[in-house]
Design an enzyme around this catalytic site. Structure first.
Site, PDB file in Angstrom:
ATOM      1  NE  ARG A 236      -1.731  -1.323   3.746  1.00 41.57           N
ATOM      2  CZ  ARG A 236      -1.397  -2.597   3.982  1.00 41.57           C
ATOM      3  NH1 ARG A 236      -1.935  -3.573   3.277  1.00 41.57           N
ATOM      4  NH2 ARG A 236      -0.532  -2.889   4.931  1.00 41.57           N
TER       5      ARG A 236
ATOM      6  CE  LYS B 179      11.875  -6.146  16.504  1.00 44.65           C
ATOM      7  NZ  LYS B 179      11.908  -4.714  16.689  1.00 44.65           N
TER       8      LYS B 179
ATOM      9  CB  VAL C  77      19.867  -6.020  18.514  1.00 48.46           C
ATOM     10  CG1 VAL C  77      20.039  -5.975  20.031  1.00 48.46           C
ATOM     11  CG2 VAL C  77      19.664  -7.454  18.051  1.00 48.46           C
TER      12      VAL C  77
ATOM     13  CE  LYS D 242      14.264  -5.382  19.851  1.00 50.62           C
ATOM     14  NZ  LYS D 242      13.487  -4.382  20.637  1.00 50.62           N
TER      15      LYS D 242
END
Lengths: 415, 415
Positions: free
Chosen positions: B36, B93, B120, B193
């Site tokens: 979009r 992540k 991270v 992370k």
């Protein structure tokens, strides 16, 4: 093979297996050049020479690690190594700050790397962070506690109410400060490091001579306590900021709000705050000196070479001619302390001088005192240093003001 | 072209001149794939497609930047790009933590880079710092505030005495927390992370499933206040530590001494503390989320590719088979809170269970309360989690103890 030399040797030996696991290669100390043997460092069967230039021409050596310090013979060693096609790793901030432009040009000519992570803030990977980690940013400003000795002294003055001279003596006994502490306490060491950081952040040539440098030797216990009472801490900062007119480059004691993270960096620790236009404020903290922390940075540079990671030393392919701003054109806020005769109208005279000079007052405090002379503390808003110089001269000319006006710059460090 | 996509586009455009000055090359957005249009992002004449796989096969593209998030179609896009010889930069992540091993193997096969600095701690260059800046070290441990939403909630609970649910609602209104906040408040985002950081620090394969994960949704205002009174702060930490038996990998609320620098990281900011054997403790601080901070890391990765800086994604050429330690074998200290009937002998029973379980008590406090049930707070010394589990079960079995024992782990973070 002084402190950092031995540390580097020991880290390379002790973490050799880990380094090989990381790089897929073995890093071997091919030769050590030393003037005197260091009994603290067991070098086993490593080849040793007392001709320091031997390592710069030894055909078996890929990387020369310069840990002599000072200008000469370090400079000649580094240039010789470069001209012999060797990569150079150095921890020598004075050499890079003062002769870096020449050394980097020579390295470019010979297509070798000059890496110097250990030259600024010891083990903190601040060079790599600014040059690579923040490469997407236009850096707005940076501010760092980049001299551990100075931070130790200011921390002790604040925590224990001690005087500068008293703490300096202890720092010397502890080995934190040299017998001649000038480089640390007068800000020269910090100015070397700030010069390097500023060039990395803004892509300007190294201009150590243009760095405004004021040490901490005149910071009094009284000022430390006053700062505290006002919600500030005094830190010895290196500050570099991009402005429309040029780059600020200045080392001086600074009042900063106590709630800032960097205001809580204590003792011999270092920290550098870097504000980028995309990332906002970031901070890097760790040990700024010591054998093994410094060796951590030296060996990281060696690992970069082994991994084939080569970036131009300042991280710019084309340099900016943005000038370094003369100190009198720097804009900052101020803490002023002066001794005035306690009689009506004195404060009016002082504040008139400030007002006439275009200087707005943030806070003013007349302290209690058991004599005819009373201390007056003033916090100003941001103003050009040149205006402040004129105002201070005028205030010192008042008969009611005795001695010099103490001036410490104030930075909010909020972006 | 969501938040980070627009941010990346804007940073590349806005700082294009600076990036060219740094790299000597022009980074051009060759094509944008979006489902979009994002009205917030003016892409000018940039080529746009709604077929996301078009960018992975477009022969004019050197680097594919994946900012879709989630597992699919992100994984397929990344693998397709790699198989077409493109370098990949991603902020994803979840993808790296769960499918990183497979993706990195594919990248090695095709000799391309997969860079994920933005995955991270947002704009903080923590991946580069651990992988390169600290490459000389055996990392001992790391501990990070790596979820901004969680840190915002805990900061508000402490500063303003507010309840978890109340602050979460505000965080959702401010856009800091998702409508479904599970990933943030239950620690899953932090576990993604931490999994990545742990592999970077210790050279072990990514093992998200082995990560112990406890969120902050059960942290009460009472515990926050108790921690404060004891000289601690509660932070939601990801912790990974090398031990003789394996690598700890755990995300949970943690009491840490208030004087630690990381205890003073407030609001949505992130920070990661990394302790290396040579360098000692270092800390990296900055914005962990947001369009432009995240874009700062994405674009830094692109700049690395342009500069030809290629390191294996986890920074190791050979991986370790050190196991992840089961949570019951992790050793840590504990804060315990329980409601007991106020009658003689209860504390003796509780402390006997702890003593029989080999658990030493650091401090014990019976708080005043206006009912028959009184809260008892205990700080223990370090003990194996398995022993603590057994002791807590036994304490909960006492008739004088009502409900469950609250347990929050305590870390000193001093090395």
């Amino acid at each position: 093979m002084g402190t950092v030399g031995s540390g580097t040797f020991n880290v390379l030996q002790g973490n050799g297996a880990e380094i090989t696991r990381r790089t897929g290669a073995e890093v071997k100390v091919a030769q050590v050049a030393q003037r005197r043997a260091n009994p603290a460092c067991d070098m086993g069967t490593t080849a040793i020479t007392d001709d320091i230039f031997a390592v710069a021409t030894n055909p078996e050596i890929d990387v020369v690690v310069e840990l002599i310090g000072g200008y000469e013979p370090a400079k000649e060693l580094v240039l010789t190594a470069i001209r012999n096609g060797k990569h150079v790793v150095t921890a020598n901030k004075a050499l890079i700050a003062v002769h870096g432009n020449e050394i980097f040009a020579e390295a470019a000519k010979h297509k070798v790397t000059v890496a110097y992570e250990a030259a600024v803030a010891g083990g903190i990977p601040i060079i790599k962070s600014v040059r690579e980690g923040l490469a997407a940013n236009q850096v707005n400003w940076l501010a760092g506690i980049i001299n551990g000795t100075g931070n130790f002294i200011l921390t002790e003055m604040r925590d224990k109410g001690r005087d500068f001279a008293d703490v300096l003596k202890e720092a010397q006994e502890l080995g934190y400060a040299e017998a001649d502490p000038t480089f640390d306490v007068e800000g020269i060491d910090a100015a070397h490091k700030l010069t390097i950081l500023s060039s990395l952040a803004f892509g300007i040539p190294l201009q150590f001579d243009a760095c405004f440098t004021e040490g901490i030797s005149k910071v009094s216990q009284e000022d430390v306590a006053n700062a505290e009472a006002l919600g500030y801490r005094i830190k010895h900062l290196g500050i570099s900021r991009r402005t429309d007119k040029g780059v600020e480059l200045r080392v001086h004691p600074t009042l900063i709000p106590e709630k800032r993270l960097i205001a809580n960096v204590h003792g011999v620790m270092n920290a550098v705050l870097v504000d980028g236009d995309a990332v906002g404020p970031t901070m890097y903290y760790g040990a700024g000196a010591g054998a093994e922390p410094t060796a951590s940075a030296v060996v990281a540079d060696i690992v970069d070479v082994v991994r084939g990671l080569q970036v131009s030393p300042l991280g710019y392919e084309s340099m900016s001619d943005m000038p370094v701003l003369p100190m009198e054109d720097v804009e900052t806020a101020y803490y002023l302390r002066m001794m005035v005769t306690e009689k009506p109208g004195v404060l009016a005279k002082v504040t008139k001088i400030l007002g006439d000079g275009g200087i707005s007052i943030e806070a003013i405090q007349q302290q209690e005192h058991h004599s005819a002379q009373v201390p007056v503390i003033i916090l100003t808003q941001t103003v050009r240093e040149g205006q402040m110089n004129a105002a201070i001269a005028a205030i010192e000319d008042l008969v009611e003001v005795s001695g010099q006006v103490t001036r410490i710059r104030v930075e909010n460090l909020d972006g």
